[in-house]
Structure formats: structure tokens, C-alpha cells
Design an enzyme around this catalytic site. Structure first.
Site, PDB file in Angstrom:
ATOM      1  N   PHE A  35       0.832  -1.212   0.034  1.00 35.51           N
ATOM      2  CA  PHE A  35       0.152  -0.163   0.066  1.00 35.51           C
ATOM      3  C   PHE A  35       0.873   1.357  -0.150  1.00 35.51           C
ATOM      4  O   PHE A  35       0.493   2.332  -0.860  1.00 35.51           O
ATOM      5  CB  PHE A  35      -1.085   0.045   1.196  1.00 35.51           C
ATOM      6  N   HIS A 124      -6.036  -8.386  10.507  1.00 40.26           N
ATOM      7  CA  HIS A 124      -6.794  -7.103   9.901  1.00 40.26           C
ATOM      8  C   HIS A 124      -8.260  -7.339   9.394  1.00 40.26           C
ATOM      9  O   HIS A 124      -8.517  -6.547   8.571  1.00 40.26           O
ATOM     10  CB  HIS A 124      -5.811  -6.499   9.031  1.00 40.26           C
ATOM     11  N   LEU A 240      13.150 -12.125   0.715  1.00 42.40           N
ATOM     12  CA  LEU A 240      12.053 -13.149   1.007  1.00 42.40           C
ATOM     13  C   LEU A 240      12.211 -13.939  -0.248  1.00 42.40           C
ATOM     14  O   LEU A 240      12.222 -15.236   0.055  1.00 42.40           O
ATOM     15  CB  LEU A 240      10.793 -12.502   1.026  1.00 42.40           C
TER      16      LEU A 240
END
Ligand SMILES: [Zn+2]
Length: 255
Positions: A35, A124, A240
Site C-alpha cells: 500500500f 486485519h 524473501l
């Protein structure tokens, strides 16, 4: 690096109770933009910059729910087009082999479930359910809501015809208590927590690894940005993609 990834795999295999916590970095590997990053979603809406505070604001949603659905159409309701990344797949494979007990995520993209993970705790909230803010018991699943959104309409309550809200936690709403309790329980039980693709700057994620540390569990961080817990982590990796490609190979060769 190869040795370090082997080392990580050994730690995961030796752990009594391993739990993972994932954030936006895991999703960006699947083409879902973070985001707030440089190429973040909020800088690049269909009509100019998107206003995150507005898209996910509960008061604004109650005034004009079409704003959320218009803004979210591509980045939430197109998710059937997105594929799980190697991180999602490795985490699902670890769970299948009994090496990962639970997965706590800040993400709202359902990609862990799509990748095959079963025990997913969404702190969330989640768009897998849509509900009526006014009528108890009204529920609509993701696929049905997504089809309606893509047809250009809004998912509506069959009882009162008001627009349904996704069970994502909006600004101005309280976090899902059941998920938070499950997350803290799992973190407390963990003797190893993998913190993946989150900078641990936003609660509740920021506080979850502390439950593990407080019980003398170990934390391993894989994130391309510093986190407040780096000094307390037993290992820290930046990339990652590289780490999980490596784990994928190790898993494949250790069947
Ligand atoms: Zn209703």
C-alpha cells in the site's frame, strides 16, 4: 547464502512449535503492491492517487460505500487472477508436513488460503465474508461479492438492501478480537516465530512477536527493511524471494 538457508530449514525442523507472521512483503511477490511503498497502490489509483484513509474509513463507507468498491475492484476483487508466491506455497507445505502450526497474517488478500494454508489467522480481518452493518446474520462470501462488484453493481443485503461491508478491519473499527486472541495464544506457544515481509511498525503485528520472546521463544526475521526487533532476532535475512526459493528446493529434496 545457501548454508544460511539450510541453517534456517534446520531450525524450522527442530522447532517444537513454529508459527509464522506475514505482512505486505509476502503479497508483493504475488504482484500485489504494498500500500505505502514507492510503487504503492496509494500513489496510483484509476483517478489519480488513492486515498487509503478514505477507502478503508468506516464513517466514509457508511456515507458512500460505492467509493470503497470502486477503489477495491482491481486490488481486492481481482484476486482470483493473482497466484500465490513461493512464500505462500512453502508455508503451506511446511504446515502439511507438520512443521508450521499456525500462520498469522496482516494481509487481506486470501493468498495464504489459495496457496493451501489451513490455519490462517487474519488480524486485519478478511474479505472472505461480507456482512450487513444493520441486520444480524446476513453473510455473503468472497466469490459471490466479487462477481457482483465486477458486474458493476454493489453487494446488497437481501433483508434491508443496504450495501454489505467486507469483514476487513477499517479505520475507526476495532480489530477482530477472536483473531487477536488466537494470534497471541499461538505466539505464546511458539518456540520459533518466522516474521516475514513486515516491518513490525503497525499494531497488532508489531506486538505479536513479543509474546514469543517473552516466553523465551526465538524470532527469525526475513524482511528487506529494518524492524524494531532486529537486535532480538536470532537470524535476519533481507530477501524473501531468495530465502523461500531456497527453502522450496530443500523441501523438494527432503521428501
Ligand atoms: Zn441488512
Amino acid at each position: 547464502m545457501k548454508e544460511e538457508i539450510k541453517n534456517l530449514f534446520e531450525r524450522i525442523k527442530k522447532a517444537r512449535y513454529c508459527v509464522a507472521l506475514t505482512g505486505a512483503g509476502v503479497s508483493t511477490l504475488s504482484g500485489i503492491r504494498d500500500f505505502r511503498g514507492k510503487n504503492g497502490l496509494y500513489n496510483d489509483g484509476p483517478d489519480g492517487p488513492l486515498d487509503a484513509e478514505k477507502i478503508f474509513d468506516i464513517d466514509y463507507f457508511e456515507q458512500d460505500p460505492s467509493f470503497y468498491y470502486k477503489a477495491a475492484r482491481s486490488f481486492i476483487y481481482d484476486l482470483n487472477e493473482k497466484e500465490p508466491s513461493v512464500v505462500h506455497l512453502v508455508l503451506a507445505a511446511l504446515e502439511q508436513r507438520g512443521l508450521l502450526r499456525a500462520l498469522i497474517t496482516q494481509n487481506i488478500d486470501l493468498l495464504h488460503q489459495k496457496g493451501g494454508s489451513r490455519r490462517v489467522i487474519e488480524v486485519h480481518g478478511s474479505p472472505k465474508v461480507h456482512y450487513c452493518l444493520h441486520c444480524a446474520g446476513v453473510r455473503m462470501g468472497f466469490d459471490e461479492a466479487a462477481a457482483i462488484v465486477h458486474s458493476g453493481a454493489l453487494p446488497r443485503c437481501p433483508k434491508c438492501s443496504r450495501v454489505l461491508k467486507p469483514a476487513i478491519t477499517f479505520f475507526g473499527e476495532s480489530l477482530p478480537m477472536d483473531a487477536l486472541r488466537d494470534a497471541s495464544d499461538e505466539a505464546q506457544n511458539a518456540d520459533l516465530m518466522l516474521v516475514l515481509g513486515t516491518s513490525l511498525t503497525v499494531n497488532p503485528a508489531a506486538s505479536i512477536p513479543n509474546y514469543t520472546l517473552r516466553n523465551n521463544g526465538e524470532v527469525i526475521i526475513v524482511n528487506n527493511m529494518p524492524t524494531p526487533l532486529d537486535s532480538r532476532a536470532v537470524q535476519h535475512y533481507d530477501d524473501l524471494g531468495e530465502v523461500f526459493e531456497g527453502l522450496w528446493e530443500l523441501l523438494a529434496s527432503s521428501v
